[in-house]
Design a protein around this motif. Structure first.
Motif, mmCIF file in Angstrom:
data_model
loop_
_atom_site.group_PDB
_atom_site.id
_atom_site.type_symbol
_atom_site.label_atom_id
_atom_site.label_comp_id
_atom_site.label_asym_id
_atom_site.label_seq_id
_atom_site.Cartn_x
_atom_site.Cartn_y
_atom_site.Cartn_z
ATOM 1 N N THR A 1 -3.883 -40.844 6.136
ATOM 2 C CA THR A 1 -4.942 -41.368 5.268
ATOM 3 C C THR A 1 -4.438 -42.635 4.583
ATOM 4 O OG1 THR A 1 -4.159 -39.949 3.506
ATOM 5 C CG2 THR A 1 -6.001 -39.135 4.783
ATOM 6 N N GLN B 1 -5.483 -42.043 -1.254
ATOM 7 C CA GLN B 1 -4.583 -41.127 -1.969
ATOM 8 C C GLN B 1 -4.527 -41.469 -3.452
ATOM 9 O OE1 GLN B 1 -0.930 -41.612 0.199
ATOM 10 N NE2 GLN B 1 -1.998 -41.191 2.109
ATOM 11 N N GLY C 1 -10.884 -38.926 2.669
ATOM 12 C CA GLY C 1 -9.558 -38.740 3.248
ATOM 13 C C GLY C 1 -9.618 -37.942 4.535
#
Lengths: 234, 230
Positions: free
Chosen positions: A69, A74, B200
């Protein structure tokens, strides 16, 4: 451009009068993230090569999630996401931690570079010449001593060229800190841009500063490779 | 708890934008990389110098800084140019700007990948092709390129993963990609954690698919290469 350097020069380098900013802040983020990443990566790289699935799988999952990712996502999860959870507000220590931009940034950067570094070190450990392990075993080395004296010193040396790449990439990633209100080089450049409406000059100053840091790091790692990988020289 | 609250279509549209942006940037940087590698390997000193400055500078400066620099300056330069030629001004939309900047930045990384790959193909291959009377472009297409691709593939796949992840930055210059869509959904429902995690997961899904495609492409371009496999 002269005006921007005159007005924001000090802020670009170390301080805006109140806080640490600019190059100093960027370097602090880089060093903090790399120390956290390194301390995570060494034990995790050993576990990553474990024979047992139950040990190996969680580390694989950690690396898979954090390398699969974008760092920006994040950072968003850790900075804005965590703070939107109800229970974080009720625990004072968590509340304080996740409210501060720089804490979240360092945590996110450290976890991210930790995942990449784990993969790098795990690869280097896998590539260890098995004859060295056999030789150490025949001399009666215990497993901890084998790792401490034989496997890790040689694996970390061999990982150095790839690790230096990762540090440079981490330097490039620290630019994301400005989205969490951390006053790094890019934040100062962005402020200069908003004040002067001169994007080319503002961001060029930032680009030159980053390029200087990159070249210094590359030079330093070259020297380190010459020292630690002297046995590979021909 | 796990409902999308009607934001599903927006996030899906954002994901499509992300994929489109990545693919177009990949195409741009791929072509730029081929040009750059040819320039670096050419006999002309000027071309070599230009390509070297390009790859060194671009790889030393963070992509986000370059993106903001190019995105904001490009619009001003365009306005200056249209004023100078008395044309109607037009606004650069974030998508086009994103493709241009990402293509320009990753072109430098592709240049290095392709340079190494070109050098890995034995010189005799090209000489033999020329001796058979193949035109340079024809020889490039039929002899050099297919063999070069095998060496370039690992670096190429790596660059693709990096491009895919760096498209997240384009939401910072105002493009409604999957990150921006998930942020909007999070702000609308006060469930930022959940929606950002969805973004994500979408990235995880895309990079897993890329790894599968890489596996099949490696097999395709390694036809006839024997490897030690246990």
């Amino acid at each position: 451009m002269i005006y921007i350097i005159q007005t924001y020069g000090k802020a670009f380098l170390y301080s805006d009068g109140y806080n640490m900013t600019g190059v100093a802040m960027t370097l602090w983020l880089l060093v903090a993230a790399c120390i956290i990443g390194f301390c995570l990566a060494v034990p995790l790289a050993i576990v990553r090569n474990s024979k047992h699935f139950l040990f190996r799988a969680p580390v694989w999952l950690y690396c898979f999630v954090f390398t699969g990712t974008p760092l920006y996502v994040q950072l968003l999860v850790i900075y804005t996401g965590m703070y939107s959870l109800e229970f974080v507000h009720h625990v004072p220590s968590l509340n304080q931690f996740f409210r501060s931009g720089i804490d979240c940034t360092i945590l996110a950067f450290g976890l991210n570079t930790g995942a990449y570094t784990t993969e790098i070190f795990a690869g280097a450990i896998r590539d260890t010449n098995f004859g060295e392990v056999d030789a150490a075993r025949s001399l009666g080395y215990s497993t901890p001593k084998l790792y401490r004296r034989i496997i890790l010193p040689s694996a970390l040396r061999r990982a150095l060229p790839v690790y230096s790449n990762e540090v440079i990439l981490m330097l490039h990633s620290t630019t994301l800190a400005f989205t969490a209100t951390v006053p790094d080089i890019l934040k100062i450049a962005n402020d200069a841009y908003s004040a002067t409406y001169n994007p080319f000059a503002s961001f060029t100053v930032a680009a030159i500063l980053y390029a200087c840091i990159s070249f210094t790091l590359i030079f330093g790692f070259r020297k380190a490779e010459g020292h630690f990988l002297a046995f590979q020289k021909r | 708890m796990f409902s999308l609250d009607g934001y599903g279509p927006q996030i899906f549209a954002g994901a499509v934008t992300t994929v489109e942006l990545s693919v177009l940037s990949l195409l741009g940087s791929f072509l730029l990389g081929l040009l750059g590698a040819s320039a670096k390997l050419s006999k002309s000193r000027t071309l070599f110098a230009i390509a070297t400055v390009y790859t060194t500078l671009i790889r030393a400066v963070p992509d986000l800084v370059l993106m903001l620099l190019i995105f904001y300056s490009l619009q001003i330069w365009l306005n200056d140019a249209t004023d100078y030629f008395n044309l109607d001004g037009f606004n650069l939309d974030p998508f086009t700007a994103g493709v241009i900047t990402l293509g320009f930045i990753y072109g430098a990384y592709f240049t290095e990948t392709f340079r190494g790959a070109f050098m890995a193909v034995p010189k005799g291959q090209m000489e033999a092709a020329r001796a058979f009377g193949m035109e340079p472009l024809y020889a490039f297409r039929r002899i050099l390129f297919p063999q070069m691709m095998r060496y370039a593939l690992p670096g190429l796949a790596n660059n693709w993963q990096v491009i895919l992840k760096s498209t997240a930055l384009v939401s910072l210059i105002g493009l409604t990609d999957v990150v921006k869509a998930s942020q909007n959904a999070g702000e609308g429902t006060f469930r930022t954690f959940f929606f950002t995690s969805i973004a994500g997961l979408i990235y995880l899904f895309l990079s897993s698919i890329s790894k599968l495609v890489q596996y099949y492409l490696t097999r395709k371009f390694s036809v006839g290469v024997r490897q030690v496999v246990f």
